[in-house]
Scaffold this motif. Sequence first.
Motif, PDB file in Angstrom:
ATOM      1  N   ARG A 201       1.102  -7.568 -41.369  1.00 30.18           N
ATOM      2  CA  ARG A 201       2.070  -6.716 -40.663  1.00 30.18           C
ATOM      3  C   ARG A 201       3.471  -7.289 -40.767  1.00 30.18           C
ATOM      4  N   LEU A 202       3.581  -8.604 -40.617  1.00 32.24           N
ATOM      5  CA  LEU A 202       4.885  -9.263 -40.597  1.00 32.24           C
ATOM      6  C   LEU A 202       5.605  -9.130 -41.938  1.00 32.24           C
ATOM      7  N   MET A 203       4.875  -9.342 -43.039  1.00 31.75           N
ATOM      8  CA  MET A 203       5.503  -9.248 -44.354  1.00 31.75           C
ATOM      9  C   MET A 203       5.941  -7.816 -44.642  1.00 31.75           C
ATOM     10  N   GLY A 204       5.221  -6.831 -44.093  1.00 29.40           N
ATOM     11  CA  GLY A 204       5.634  -5.443 -44.245  1.00 29.40           C
ATOM     12  C   GLY A 204       6.846  -5.104 -43.399  1.00 29.40           C
ATOM     13  N   GLY A 207       9.927  -6.949 -45.425  1.00 30.00           N
ATOM     14  CA  GLY A 207      10.166  -6.704 -46.844  1.00 30.00           C
ATOM     15  C   GLY A 207       9.183  -5.705 -47.407  1.00 30.00           C
ATOM     16  N   GLU A 208       9.191  -5.575 -48.724  1.00 27.89           N
ATOM     17  CA  GLU A 208       8.305  -4.633 -49.392  1.00 27.89           C
ATOM     18  C   GLU A 208       8.010  -5.118 -50.805  1.00 27.89           C
ATOM     19  N   GLY A 209       6.863  -4.657 -51.343  1.00 29.75           N
ATOM     20  CA  GLY A 209       6.521  -5.008 -52.715  1.00 29.75           C
ATOM     21  C   GLY A 209       5.316  -5.907 -52.854  1.00 29.75           C
ATOM     22  N   PRO A 229      14.470  -6.111 -44.409  1.00 30.48           N
ATOM     23  CA  PRO A 229      14.028  -5.869 -43.029  1.00 30.48           C
ATOM     24  C   PRO A 229      13.941  -4.386 -42.702  1.00 30.48           C
ATOM     25  N   GLN A 230      12.826  -3.999 -42.060  1.00 27.49           N
ATOM     26  CA  GLN A 230      12.565  -2.592 -41.793  1.00 27.49           C
ATOM     27  C   GLN A 230      12.795  -2.186 -40.340  1.00 27.49           C
ATOM     28  N   THR A 231      12.694  -3.131 -39.409  1.00 26.15           N
ATOM     29  CA  THR A 231      12.774  -2.805 -37.986  1.00 26.15           C
ATOM     30  C   THR A 231      14.023  -3.416 -37.362  1.00 26.15           C
ATOM     31  N   LYS A 232      14.330  -2.980 -36.141  1.00 26.16           N
ATOM     32  CA  LYS A 232      15.511  -3.478 -35.441  1.00 26.16           C
ATOM     33  C   LYS A 232      15.411  -4.980 -35.184  1.00 26.16           C
ATOM     34  N   SER A 281      11.092 -17.407 -35.059  1.00 26.27           N
ATOM     35  CA  SER A 281       9.959 -18.141 -35.637  1.00 26.27           C
ATOM     36  C   SER A 281       9.159 -17.248 -36.581  1.00 26.27           C
ATOM     37  N   GLU A 282       8.935 -15.990 -36.180  1.00 26.38           N
ATOM     38  CA  GLU A 282       8.219 -15.049 -37.047  1.00 26.38           C
ATOM     39  C   GLU A 282       8.987 -14.817 -38.347  1.00 26.38           C
ATOM     40  N   ALA A 283      10.301 -14.661 -38.218  1.00 26.72           N
ATOM     41  CA  ALA A 283      11.119 -14.446 -39.412  1.00 26.72           C
ATOM     42  C   ALA A 283      11.042 -15.657 -40.344  1.00 26.72           C
TER      43      ALA A 283
END
Length: 431
Positions: A201-204, A207-209, A229-232, A281-283
Amino acid sequence: MPRLLASGLTRDEFHQFKSFRTAGTKPPPPAPPATTAPPEVLAALSTKPANPCGFFESEDEEEEGGDDDGKGGIHEEGICADGVSSALLHSFALGPVEEHKGGDDELGQTWVKSHTGTGEMKEMNVPWNCRALNTEGVPLAECQAVLEFANALDVCQGQNEPLCDPLTLLRFLRARDGSVKDAEVMYRGSVAWRSSFGLARLMGEYGEGAGYALEGGGLTGPWAWQRNPQTKRAKLAERLSFYSRLDKGDTLEDDAPVMIWRIGLGDFSGIAREKLVDIVSEAFVTHLEELLQYGRKASFERKRLIRGRLIIDGTGLGIDILRHLSIIKRITSLGKEYFPETTASATIIHAPWIFAKVFDIVSPFLTPLQRSKVAVLRRSGPDDQQFGFRFTAHSGLQLTALPSCLGGTTSDAQCPEPEKAPVDAAKELGV
């Protein structure tokens, strides 16, 4: 039961096969299918070779195999991929074994299938051996340990996920000083963590690919991930980030990933104030995964272990940074625990003199390997011509490949300065 040679044949079978090959004929047709193989044959087929490195057990066999492919074993039509003669398999209705390439994907997946008497195709697992591991890039001196590690995990040839290709297993092994037992603990912990942490979930989100399996967090296809980055919350974490991956072009021959950290410029006070430590930390985990997977991709292509090069901008690494040490440790701690041997070197530049002095004091307490990985480089003056040579010697990177803010000639957009954490950011995100 007759003793099997390292090639997987009995001596009688070996001589019979060699006579057919010399005469240019094929072995006689198989006997009628037997419903049940004798126990001793089933044991021979299921037992792993006693000599996994594939070396000859006697001088006689070496003499008899002198006209093979030069690698110490017979690799002709009629010999199975796991070293068992196809004549032996024929006699029990298993038929000749064929090796198929698994889609020619980037991870180099392979599998072995056999034809049964009914025309059905069924897969057969082929265990690793030292010769195959060495072909994949594992140094000869470490093949036996990697083989033990692979056997402990029940990993077979062609199985690359989650994180179980030979060179990634080598990373785990080196990260635990060659201890197979400790490497197994780290591996199993890492795979379990990738699932529970929600890495897919985090990598999606960042980013993408690249596709990820929910269970184990392994790749489901070639690595082509790009940060986007896809979300706020992901976009905010990206603005606060002190790390980036350098688009280095052709500056490194081994195509190793290059990462830049600007820790001394991070707004850790604001991150703590706004309760954003978990988000940051997640980033940072996505950054570590990026480093690992780009290294794995280069390793697959080069058939040798490729690790990243870390460049640390020492600007701001003074006494004040010690106040934020606990937060920095919390953000970066997952790297050592779950991401094995991702960097070959850490080169610190632009560090203030006090940081360099502290490093000189603690350096004698580091292991030789740790000291070889880390270097603190300071210019003796604006005209220090040797600085570039020292930098290249340690990092393998040309100084010109760095962004201009670090003394290079490329765009600073590749490693933007971290922004200040906005007031009420947590409230805005609903944290």
